[in-house]
Scaffold this motif. Structure first.
Motif: not given
Length: 247
Positions: A30, A108, A130, A169-173
């Protein structure tokens, strides 16, 4: 050396602990050009393979991986390197395993929007919900390593680097992740070696650090071969034709 081994997988046959199993490991980077971070998690204390170690997501190839469709294949250059020093072409099942393990262990999604033309197997059902098909175009083959003899599990692991921007998708989820890895986190690349890492992970990280600002797949891939009694290090690179070798 794979970073993760699921002990049972669907209808797969029982694990032969003496066999070398094909495996995929995923290195997600990242902010690679400004402030590179690597996604890692910690294996459990009771794990048979690499207990307590901080590792990349990944695991063994399942028998069903060869039959899972990909929206797009991995880059041809990477598939060519994978085919070298291999008895058969493993680029497709390895790519599928990488995407599946990333999903299972982190939640992810590496995929392209689309509907499946088949009923997804049980371990792909949540991924399909998804609204994505697995896509391998972002996978860059950057390292190969075979676990030395005498270990509780042995793997012929191919390490794939992906840019986090390719994740859908959300990288922190990490809420959809299974419990194989705990303490999932984005670790600054300069600080990764402060964690408890397997030896081969440190070797791979050195290679990744050198490639942090290079977005193209590598033309030459390091191969740490411990299939026999002695470890051998060489590189998988472009194969010359007979005419080119004779010139």
């Amino acid at each position: 050396m794979s970073q993760h081994q699921t002990e049972t997988k669907g209808s797969n046959p029982p694990i032969d602990k003496t066999a070398i199993r094909d495996a995929s490991t995923v290195i997600v980077m990242r902010n690679r050009f400004e402030d590179p971070h690597i996604l890692m998690g910690q294996r459990g204390a009771t794990a048979a393979f690499m207990p307590n170690k901080f590792v990349f997501p990944g695991g063994a190839v399942d028998l069903a991986d060869a039959d899972i469709p990909l929206a797009t294949p991995m880059p041809a250059l990477c598939a060519d390197r994978i085919a070298q020093d291999s008895a058969r072409d493993m680029s497709h099942p390895l790519a599928v395993a990488a995407i599946r393990e990333l999903w299972e262990e982190t939640g992810l999604v590496l995929g392209a929007p689309g509907a499946w033309d088949m009923t997804p197997p049980a371990d792909w059902m949540d991924f399909a919900r998804t609204g994505h098909l697995p896509s391998a175009e972002a996978l860059q083959f950057v390292f190969r390593a075979i676990t030395p003899p005498g270990r509780p599990r042995r793997f012929d692991a191919r390490f794939f680097l992906i840019d986090a921007d390719a994740v859908s998708t959300d990288l922190d989820d990490f809420s959809a992740a299974c419990d194989e890895l705990s303490h999932l986190q984005w670790i600054p690349l300069p600080k990764v070696r402060e964690f408890d890492l397997p030896f081969i992970t440190e070797v791979v990280l050195a290679e990744v650090a050198d490639r942090a600002r290079d977005s193209a797949p590598p033309a030459s891939v390091p191969f740490f071969d411990s299939s026999g009694g002695d470890s051998r290090f060489h590189r998988l690179k472009e194969r010359l034709s007979e005419q080119e070798r004779s010139d």
